[in-house]
Design an enzyme around this catalytic site. Structure first.
Site, PDB file in Angstrom:
ATOM      1  N   ASP A   7       0.724  -0.741   0.031  1.00 44.51           N
ATOM      2  CA  ASP A   7      -0.247   0.022   0.352  1.00 44.51           C
ATOM      3  C   ASP A   7       0.880   1.131   0.062  1.00 44.51           C
ATOM      4  O   ASP A   7       1.969   0.786   0.222  1.00 44.51           O
ATOM      5  CB  ASP A   7      -1.237   0.142   1.095  1.00 44.51           C
ATOM      6  N   GLU A   9       0.515   5.471   0.870  1.00 48.42           N
ATOM      7  CA  GLU A   9       0.393   7.222   0.893  1.00 48.42           C
ATOM      8  C   GLU A   9       0.693   7.852   0.290  1.00 48.42           C
ATOM      9  O   GLU A   9       2.206   8.103  -0.274  1.00 48.42           O
ATOM     10  CB  GLU A   9       0.071   7.541   2.394  1.00 48.42           C
ATOM     11  N   HIS A  57      -4.681  10.455   6.176  1.00 46.33           N
ATOM     12  CA  HIS A  57      -3.584  10.041   6.413  1.00 46.33           C
ATOM     13  C   HIS A  57      -2.953  10.327   7.545  1.00 46.33           C
ATOM     14  O   HIS A  57      -2.335   9.831   8.506  1.00 46.33           O
ATOM     15  CB  HIS A  57      -2.381   9.522   5.479  1.00 46.33           C
ATOM     16  N   HIS A 157      -6.121   6.527   7.742  1.00 46.11           N
ATOM     17  CA  HIS A 157      -5.240   5.332   6.247  1.00 46.11           C
ATOM     18  C   HIS A 157      -3.217   5.317   6.832  1.00 46.11           C
ATOM     19  O   HIS A 157      -2.800   6.078   7.031  1.00 46.11           O
ATOM     20  CB  HIS A 157      -4.899   5.803   4.453  1.00 46.11           C
ATOM     21  N   ASP A 162      -2.427  -0.737   6.873  1.00 48.31           N
ATOM     22  CA  ASP A 162      -3.146  -0.945   5.703  1.00 48.31           C
ATOM     23  C   ASP A 162      -3.198  -2.707   4.671  1.00 48.31           C
ATOM     24  O   ASP A 162      -3.936  -3.710   4.437  1.00 48.31           O
ATOM     25  CB  ASP A 162      -3.516  -0.105   4.491  1.00 48.31           C
TER      26      ASP A 162
END
Length: 242
Positions: A7, A9, A57, A157, A162
């Site tokens: 994942d 960000e 986030h 997040h 995640d």
């Protein structure tokens, strides 16, 4: 089989507008077992983080000021994922940003890694979930609820968190029966590649069991049910394949 659940960000939603990756989180699975091997890195994007992204986030410009740039971590990251299958929720978003960073690196005279797809097979769990659960919510929170995955510690997040949650969701989605109880023991289902408790041998003098065969009507109803599963799953009903 080596899989990396990944994942990212970012500073915003669109790399074409100059947005960049600020966090990468990866967890490794081998033969569907978590190995404990992870990759986690915050990245200085060399630009401001959009306020809307911060609200998602919680990663601020101040937090990233002393972090390495993507150019500085690219070789380490690519070595970690090279040759693995990447498991990503909404993969086009993350691979789009990763390829944008790789193109930028190449344009700046850095190593030419090509695309992320040249190094890894990519599985999109969002596309998989939409085939399995058409017409339903298939974001990560919805899937956690559907598959009874605890995500109560997920307030914002975060790439590594995640990825850890998605690893559990992916195994639940693709592992068939999650638990199998034999002789009072519980293990992961065979679809998850986990060891299943051994079944005790029955005594040789045990009476033969009566075999009850399905009627024609029952077989027809069963075939109709499999056709419905096949249609709902986009042709992925294993029991309906000759």
């Amino acid at each position: 089989m080596r899989q990396i659940v990944l994942d990212t960000e970012t500073t915003g939603l669109e790399p074409k507008q100059g947005h960049r990756i600020i966090e990468i989180g990866c967890v490794e699975m081998v033969n569907r077992r978590l190995t404990g091997n992870t990759y986690h890195q915050y990245i200085n994007p060399e630009r401001e983080v959009d306020q809307g992204a911060v609200e998602v986030h919680g990663i601020t410009n101040e937090m990233l000021a002393d972090k390495p740039t993507f150019r500085e971590i690219a070789a380490e990251f690519m070595a970690f994922v090279d040759g693995a299958e990447l498991v990503i929720h909404n993969a086009p978003f993350d691979t789009g940003f990763l390829n944008h960073e790789l193109r930028r690196l190449r344009a700046e005279g850095g190593t030419d890694f090509g695309t992320i797809e040249a190094h890894c097979e990519v599985t999109d769990t969002l596309a998989l979930a939409r085939r399995m659960h058409p017409g339903q919510k298939n974001n990560l929170d919805a899937l956690c609820k559907r598959y009874d995955i605890n995500n109560s510690h997920r307030e914002l997040h975060g790439a590594l968190l995640d990825s850890e949650i998605l690893a559990d969701v992916y195994r639940a989605m693709t592992g068939g029966q999650k638990k199998l109880s034999l002789d009072g023991e519980s293990d992961e289902g065979a679809g998850g590649g986990e060891q299943v408790a051994a079944i005790r041998r029955l005594p040789a003098d045990r009476p033969r069991l009566k075999v009850v065969r399905a009627s024609g009507a029952e077989l027809e109803a069963h075939a109709g049910y499999l056709e419905a599963i096949d249609k709902a799953s986009g042709g992925n009903c294993l029991w309906n394949r000759g």
